[in-house]
Design a protein around this motif. Structure first.
Motif, PDB file in Angstrom:
ATOM      1  N   ASN A  80      16.454   5.120 -22.185  1.00  0.00           N
ATOM      2  CA  ASN A  80      16.603   5.586 -20.730  1.00  0.00           C
ATOM      3  C   ASN A  80      15.801   4.530 -19.978  1.00  0.00           C
ATOM      4  O   ASN A  80      14.692   4.098 -20.386  1.00  0.00           O
ATOM      5  CB  ASN A  80      16.106   6.665 -20.646  1.00  0.00           C
ATOM      6  N   VAL A  81      16.543   3.670 -19.191  1.00  0.00           N
ATOM      7  CA  VAL A  81      15.673   2.653 -18.384  1.00  0.00           C
ATOM      8  C   VAL A  81      16.082   3.092 -16.742  1.00  0.00           C
ATOM      9  O   VAL A  81      17.074   3.030 -16.180  1.00  0.00           O
ATOM     10  CB  VAL A  81      16.331   1.270 -18.457  1.00  0.00           C
ATOM     11  N   ASN A  82      14.962   3.373 -16.094  1.00  0.00           N
ATOM     12  CA  ASN A  82      14.971   3.680 -14.846  1.00  0.00           C
ATOM     13  C   ASN A  82      13.825   2.917 -14.050  1.00  0.00           C
ATOM     14  O   ASN A  82      12.886   2.584 -14.461  1.00  0.00           O
ATOM     15  CB  ASN A  82      14.661   5.400 -14.439  1.00  0.00           C
ATOM     16  N   CYS A  83      13.994   3.181 -12.595  1.00  0.00           N
ATOM     17  CA  CYS A  83      13.094   2.216 -11.644  1.00  0.00           C
ATOM     18  C   CYS A  83      12.481   3.187 -10.745  1.00  0.00           C
ATOM     19  O   CYS A  83      13.629   4.027 -10.045  1.00  0.00           O
ATOM     20  CB  CYS A  83      13.842   1.005 -11.227  1.00  0.00           C
ATOM     21  N   VAL A  84      11.294   3.126 -10.393  1.00  0.00           N
ATOM     22  CA  VAL A  84      10.752   4.032  -9.001  1.00  0.00           C
ATOM     23  C   VAL A  84      10.596   2.798  -7.998  1.00  0.00           C
ATOM     24  O   VAL A  84      10.238   1.718  -8.041  1.00  0.00           O
ATOM     25  CB  VAL A  84       9.459   4.595  -9.305  1.00  0.00           C
ATOM     26  N   LEU A  85      11.065   3.344  -6.884  1.00  0.00           N
ATOM     27  CA  LEU A  85      10.917   2.588  -5.448  1.00  0.00           C
ATOM     28  C   LEU A  85       9.853   2.944  -4.482  1.00  0.00           C
ATOM     29  O   LEU A  85      10.234   3.977  -3.739  1.00  0.00           O
ATOM     30  CB  LEU A  85      12.111   2.382  -4.836  1.00  0.00           C
ATOM     31  N   PRO A  86       8.665   2.850  -4.786  1.00  0.00           N
ATOM     32  CA  PRO A  86       7.678   3.154  -3.766  1.00  0.00           C
ATOM     33  C   PRO A  86       7.793   2.533  -2.474  1.00  0.00           C
ATOM     34  O   PRO A  86       8.251   1.426  -2.314  1.00  0.00           O
ATOM     35  CB  PRO A  86       6.338   2.859  -4.716  1.00  0.00           C
ATOM     36  N   SER A  87       7.209   3.316  -1.482  1.00  0.00           N
ATOM     37  CA  SER A  87       6.927   2.886  -0.274  1.00  0.00           C
ATOM     38  C   SER A  87       5.444   2.342  -0.186  1.00  0.00           C
ATOM     39  O   SER A  87       5.040   1.855  -1.389  1.00  0.00           O
ATOM     40  CB  SER A  87       7.234   3.339   1.114  1.00  0.00           C
ATOM     41  N   THR A  88       4.677   2.229   0.925  1.00  0.00           N
ATOM     42  CA  THR A  88       3.520   1.690   0.774  1.00  0.00           C
ATOM     43  C   THR A  88       2.601   2.561   0.073  1.00  0.00           C
ATOM     44  O   THR A  88       2.549   3.967   0.234  1.00  0.00           O
ATOM     45  CB  THR A  88       2.885   1.707   2.082  1.00  0.00           C
ATOM     46  N   ILE A  89       1.938   2.180  -1.139  1.00  0.00           N
ATOM     47  CA  ILE A  89       0.981   2.961  -1.848  1.00  0.00           C
ATOM     48  C   ILE A  89      -0.314   3.168  -1.117  1.00  0.00           C
ATOM     49  O   ILE A  89      -1.068   2.035  -0.606  1.00  0.00           O
ATOM     50  CB  ILE A  89       0.896   2.659  -3.451  1.00  0.00           C
ATOM     51  N   ASP A  90      -1.037   4.181  -1.238  1.00  0.00           N
ATOM     52  CA  ASP A  90      -2.187   4.562  -0.604  1.00  0.00           C
ATOM     53  C   ASP A  90      -3.306   4.239  -1.609  1.00  0.00           C
ATOM     54  O   ASP A  90      -3.783   4.957  -2.499  1.00  0.00           O
ATOM     55  CB  ASP A  90      -2.321   6.186  -0.452  1.00  0.00           C
ATOM     56  N   THR A  91      -3.690   3.043  -1.466  1.00  0.00           N
ATOM     57  CA  THR A  91      -4.949   2.168  -2.252  1.00  0.00           C
ATOM     58  C   THR A  91      -5.916   1.613  -1.418  1.00  0.00           C
ATOM     59  O   THR A  91      -5.526   1.533  -0.093  1.00  0.00           O
ATOM     60  CB  THR A  91      -4.063   1.140  -3.209  1.00  0.00           C
ATOM     61  N   PRO A  92      -6.969   1.492  -1.921  1.00  0.00           N
ATOM     62  CA  PRO A  92      -8.089   1.084  -1.004  1.00  0.00           C
ATOM     63  C   PRO A  92      -7.636  -0.544  -0.423  1.00  0.00           C
ATOM     64  O   PRO A  92      -8.135  -0.724   0.728  1.00  0.00           O
ATOM     65  CB  PRO A  92      -9.328   0.984  -1.863  1.00  0.00           C
ATOM     66  N   GLU A  93      -6.962  -1.440  -1.071  1.00  0.00           N
ATOM     67  CA  GLU A  93      -6.862  -2.416  -0.860  1.00  0.00           C
ATOM     68  C   GLU A  93      -5.599  -2.348   0.455  1.00  0.00           C
ATOM     69  O   GLU A  93      -5.937  -3.023   1.307  1.00  0.00           O
ATOM     70  CB  GLU A  93      -5.965  -3.345  -1.886  1.00  0.00           C
ATOM     71  N   ASN A  94      -4.522  -1.688   0.394  1.00  0.00           N
ATOM     72  CA  ASN A  94      -3.744  -1.428   1.521  1.00  0.00           C
ATOM     73  C   ASN A  94      -4.608  -0.779   2.822  1.00  0.00           C
ATOM     74  O   ASN A  94      -4.001  -1.179   3.859  1.00  0.00           O
ATOM     75  CB  ASN A  94      -2.661  -0.483   0.932  1.00  0.00           C
ATOM     76  N   ARG A  95      -5.254  -0.189   2.675  1.00  0.00           N
ATOM     77  CA  ARG A  95      -6.102   0.530   3.630  1.00  0.00           C
ATOM     78  C   ARG A  95      -7.145  -0.596   4.448  1.00  0.00           C
ATOM     79  O   ARG A  95      -6.990  -0.593   5.625  1.00  0.00           O
ATOM     80  CB  ARG A  95      -6.793   1.765   3.214  1.00  0.00           C
ATOM     81  N   ALA A  96      -7.398  -1.420   3.480  1.00  0.00           N
ATOM     82  CA  ALA A  96      -8.199  -2.368   4.074  1.00  0.00           C
ATOM     83  C   ALA A  96      -7.432  -3.525   4.935  1.00  0.00           C
ATOM     84  O   ALA A  96      -7.709  -3.933   5.827  1.00  0.00           O
ATOM     85  CB  ALA A  96      -8.991  -3.130   3.046  1.00  0.00           C
ATOM     86  N   GLY A  97      -6.245  -3.679   4.501  1.00  0.00           N
ATOM     87  CA  GLY A  97      -5.224  -4.566   4.913  1.00  0.00           C
ATOM     88  C   GLY A  97      -4.548  -3.965   6.177  1.00  0.00           C
ATOM     89  O   GLY A  97      -4.099  -4.911   6.964  1.00  0.00           O
ATOM     90  N   MET A  98      -4.341  -2.673   6.036  1.00  0.00           N
ATOM     91  CA  MET A  98      -3.662  -2.223   7.457  1.00  0.00           C
ATOM     92  C   MET A  98      -4.465  -0.935   8.033  1.00  0.00           C
ATOM     93  O   MET A  98      -3.875   0.315   7.725  1.00  0.00           O
ATOM     94  CB  MET A  98      -2.250  -1.485   6.942  1.00  0.00           C
ATOM     95  N   PRO A  99      -5.483  -1.263   8.457  1.00  0.00           N
ATOM     96  CA  PRO A  99      -6.863  -0.214   8.773  1.00  0.00           C
ATOM     97  C   PRO A  99      -6.176   0.575   9.999  1.00  0.00           C
ATOM     98  O   PRO A  99      -6.476   2.030  10.310  1.00  0.00           O
ATOM     99  CB  PRO A  99      -7.891  -1.140   9.351  1.00  0.00           C
ATOM    100  N   LYS A 100      -5.133   0.386  10.763  1.00  0.00           N
ATOM    101  CA  LYS A 100      -4.654   1.246  11.953  1.00  0.00           C
ATOM    102  C   LYS A 100      -3.457   2.099  11.406  1.00  0.00           C
ATOM    103  O   LYS A 100      -2.976   2.940  12.111  1.00  0.00           O
ATOM    104  CB  LYS A 100      -4.090   0.580  13.140  1.00  0.00           C
ATOM    105  N   ALA A 101      -3.018   2.196  10.128  1.00  0.00           N
ATOM    106  CA  ALA A 101      -1.783   2.637   9.778  1.00  0.00           C
ATOM    107  C   ALA A 101      -2.191   4.120   9.446  1.00  0.00           C
ATOM    108  O   ALA A 101      -3.391   4.476   9.516  1.00  0.00           O
ATOM    109  CB  ALA A 101      -1.278   2.338   8.399  1.00  0.00           C
ATOM    110  N   ASP A 102      -1.250   4.921   9.441  1.00  0.00           N
ATOM    111  CA  ASP A 102      -1.342   6.514   9.189  1.00  0.00           C
ATOM    112  C   ASP A 102      -1.525   6.579   7.641  1.00  0.00           C
ATOM    113  O   ASP A 102      -0.330   6.973   7.045  1.00  0.00           O
ATOM    114  CB  ASP A 102      -0.505   7.272   9.768  1.00  0.00           C
ATOM    115  N   PHE A 103      -2.607   6.678   7.036  1.00  0.00           N
ATOM    116  CA  PHE A 103      -2.581   6.578   5.724  1.00  0.00           C
ATOM    117  C   PHE A 103      -2.060   7.906   5.069  1.00  0.00           C
ATOM    118  O   PHE A 103      -1.695   7.955   3.958  1.00  0.00           O
ATOM    119  CB  PHE A 103      -4.041   6.544   5.200  1.00  0.00           C
TER     120      PHE A 103
END
Length: 232
Positions: free
Chosen positions: A174-197
């Motif tokens: 079986n071969v399948n793929c997940v498609l995440p949107s923005t993942i809640d990581t420390p790096e993404n929080r730092a890069g987008m500090p005004k977003a709704d985490f």
């Protein structure tokens, strides 16, 4: 997943660690692949001896094959591959972006996946059993300004996943793929500090979907592109 071996690339990243934790709870043996021995030791220094840490540049086909071969030597087989290794870079307009950006994105997101599955699939075919999960992106469902190289690389991962699923479904793989949107990581929080985490998908939530796709419960799924988007 008891008595099964799962190979996880990008194992030292936020998602890789969450996926490893999910499989540890299910009793799997882990082959954890990271780019550097030091980062593997920091992330997994307390793991029991039945698990394996492997440092390799998966963008290099020979290095990837060597890591897979070592996991097969130690564990006897690889039951599932979670191809998580990857990278993200913004790049400005397509006509302005340096060619090196596209090369980096294709190496980080496509070559790392292809090199590992190329090495792991023959053993799965021989056993008539295996699970492969790749990482796409909801951003790659269409072209996005300033993200051309990234979305092109993730779109390639998605199309290759569909192709592999069609090629291997008759082999018990079986071969399948997940498609995440923005993942809640420390790096993404730092890069987008005004977003709704609170709306972002948590690594543990994405890991749960990946674990399911590696389970017997997903045996009828082939070539699925599974959005995992939190509340976005």
């Amino acid at each position: 997943m008891a008595d099964k071996t799962v190979l996880i690339t990008g194992a030292t990243g936020n998602l890789g660690r969450a996926v490893a934790e999910s499989f540890l709870k299910e009793g799997a043996r882990l082959a954890l692949v990271g780019s550097r021995k030091e980062s593997l030791e920091r992330a997994y220094g307390g793991l029991a001896a039945e698990h394996l840490g492997l440092a390799a540049d998966l963008g290099d086909a020979l290095a990837a094959a060597g890591a897979v071969a070592e996991a097969e030597r130690v564990f006897g087989r690889i039951d599932a591959v979670c191809a998580i290794a990857g990278a993200f870079e913004m790049g400005g307009a397509v006509h302005e972006a340096p060619p090196e950006l596209a090369e980096r994105m294709m190496k980080a997101n496509v070559a790392t996946m292809v090199n590992v599955v190329r090495a792991a699939v023959p053993g799965m075919i021989a056993r008539k059993s295996g699970k492969i999960v790749t990482i796409g992106s909801t951003a790659a469902l269409k072209g996005t300004a300033g993200m051309g190289a990234y979305t092109a690389s993730k779109s390639t991962v998605m199309r290759l996943t569909e192709s592999m699923a069609a090629e291997l479904r008759g082999s018990g793989i079986n071969v399948n793929c997940v498609l995440p949107s923005t993942i809640d990581t420390p790096e993404n929080r730092a890069g987008m500090p005004k977003a709704d985490f609170s709306k972002w998908v948590k690594p543990v939530e994405l890991a749960a979907v990946i674990a399911f796709l590696c389970s017997d419960g997903a045996s009828a799924m082939h070539g699925a592109l599974v959005p995992v988007v939190g509340l976005v």
